[in-house]
Design a protein around this motif. Structure first.
Motif, mmCIF file in Angstrom:
data_model
loop_
_atom_site.group_PDB
_atom_site.id
_atom_site.type_symbol
_atom_site.label_atom_id
_atom_site.label_comp_id
_atom_site.label_asym_id
_atom_site.label_seq_id
_atom_site.Cartn_x
_atom_site.Cartn_y
_atom_site.Cartn_z
ATOM 1 N N LEU A 258 3.857 -4.715 2.532
ATOM 2 C CA LEU A 258 3.109 -5.450 3.549
ATOM 3 C C LEU A 258 3.567 -6.898 3.631
ATOM 4 C CD1 LEU A 258 -0.486 -4.187 2.667
ATOM 5 C CD2 LEU A 258 1.130 -3.224 4.329
ATOM 6 N N VAL B 127 0.499 -6.401 9.605
ATOM 7 C CA VAL B 127 -0.674 -6.924 8.883
ATOM 8 C C VAL B 127 -0.899 -8.417 9.116
ATOM 9 C CG1 VAL B 127 -0.595 -5.128 7.113
ATOM 10 C CG2 VAL B 127 0.602 -7.307 6.722
ATOM 11 N N ARG B 128 -0.138 -8.994 10.009
ATOM 12 C CA ARG B 128 -0.288 -10.423 10.282
ATOM 13 C C ARG B 128 -1.715 -10.729 10.741
ATOM 14 N NH1 ARG B 128 4.134 -14.094 13.349
ATOM 15 N NH2 ARG B 128 3.358 -16.034 12.477
ATOM 16 N N GLY B 129 -2.299 -11.776 10.150
ATOM 17 C CA GLY B 129 -3.653 -12.166 10.496
ATOM 18 C C GLY B 129 -4.747 -11.398 9.763
ATOM 19 N N ARG B 130 -4.372 -10.570 8.811
ATOM 20 C CA ARG B 130 -5.352 -9.747 8.093
ATOM 21 C C ARG B 130 -5.577 -10.201 6.654
ATOM 22 N NH1 ARG B 130 -3.676 -3.697 9.989
ATOM 23 N NH2 ARG B 130 -3.855 -4.066 12.224
ATOM 24 N N GLY B 131 -5.057 -11.376 6.281
ATOM 25 C CA GLY B 131 -5.317 -11.916 4.946
ATOM 26 C C GLY B 131 -4.273 -11.607 3.891
ATOM 27 N N THR B 132 -3.228 -10.882 4.246
ATOM 28 C CA THR B 132 -2.203 -10.544 3.259
ATOM 29 C C THR B 132 -1.491 -11.795 2.754
ATOM 30 O OG1 THR B 132 -1.894 -8.361 4.239
ATOM 31 C CG2 THR B 132 -0.111 -9.181 2.841
ATOM 32 N N ARG C 155 -2.584 -14.855 2.768
ATOM 33 C CA ARG C 155 -3.551 -15.651 2.004
ATOM 34 C C ARG C 155 -3.721 -15.079 0.590
ATOM 35 N NH1 ARG C 155 -8.395 -18.390 4.710
ATOM 36 N NH2 ARG C 155 -8.877 -19.839 3.074
ATOM 37 N N LYS C 156 -3.740 -13.762 0.485
ATOM 38 C CA LYS C 156 -3.857 -13.098 -0.820
ATOM 39 C C LYS C 156 -2.638 -13.412 -1.691
ATOM 40 C CE LYS C 156 -4.781 -8.479 -2.671
ATOM 41 N NZ LYS C 156 -4.936 -7.064 -2.303
ATOM 42 N N GLU D 3 0.901 -1.149 0.000
ATOM 43 C CA GLU D 3 0.000 0.000 0.000
ATOM 44 C C GLU D 3 0.941 1.200 0.000
ATOM 45 O OE1 GLU D 3 -2.788 -0.571 3.200
ATOM 46 O OE2 GLU D 3 -3.794 -2.195 2.128
ATOM 47 N N GLN E 130 4.618 -7.785 10.634
ATOM 48 C CA GLN E 130 3.832 -7.970 11.856
ATOM 49 C C GLN E 130 2.601 -7.059 11.858
ATOM 50 O OE1 GLN E 130 4.226 -10.248 14.259
ATOM 51 N NE2 GLN E 130 5.956 -11.108 13.155
#
Length: 145
Positions: A57, A80-85, A87-88, A53, A78
């Motif tokens: 990230l 953005v950890r757990g926010r789907g980055t 996985r994306k 962004e 850290q």
């Protein structure tokens, strides 16, 4: 936005890898392999993608190994950890593999127990476990949908 990494991204990629993998040093008794990766060479080969962004990230490294796509590394900051980055980023790899009709293979260290839980939830099946280069690696695979 996900895009192909450029040489300008190398320092941020390395910093992300250090941030993501440092917590595992105590468990493993040594630095995880991604902390010593040659990111400049991987960027030059065109196998590293970044999610950004205003700043980086996370990133993913994957490439064609002939009969499969090897997802070699995925790391996120850290913040953005757990926010789907992650996985994306993995979704990008899976889409590339699906376009080629190839499975995705990856490995993780056996001490990274979080990953041993995450990958099966993402549809990956454990296919092997072995010692390589002094690391106890667990291999997973996901076939194209």
């Amino acid at each position: 936005m996900i895009r192909l990494a450029t040489p300008h991204d190398e320092a941020a990629i390395r910093a992300c890898a250090i941030e993501a993998y440092t917590p595992y040093i105590a468990r493993m008794g040594r630095e995880p392999a991604p902390m010593g990766a040659d990111y400049a060479a991987q960027i030059a080969r065109g196998v590293v993608y970044v999610e950004e962004e205003e700043s980086l990230l996370g990133f993913i490294t994957f490439y064609d190994e002939g009969d499969h796509i090897l997802l070699e590394n995925v790391a996120v900051t850290q913040a953005v950890r757990g926010r789907g980055t992650g996985r994306k980023l993995i979704g990008l790899c899976e889409a590339a593999a699906q376009a080629l009709g190839k499975p995705v293979r990856l490995y993780t260290n056996a001490t990274m127990v979080e990953n041993l839980e995450i990958y099966p939830r993402l549809g990956y099946t454990k296919i092997d476990e072995r010692e390589e280069n002094g690391f106890h690696r667990v291999y997973f695979e996901k076939n194209p949908a």
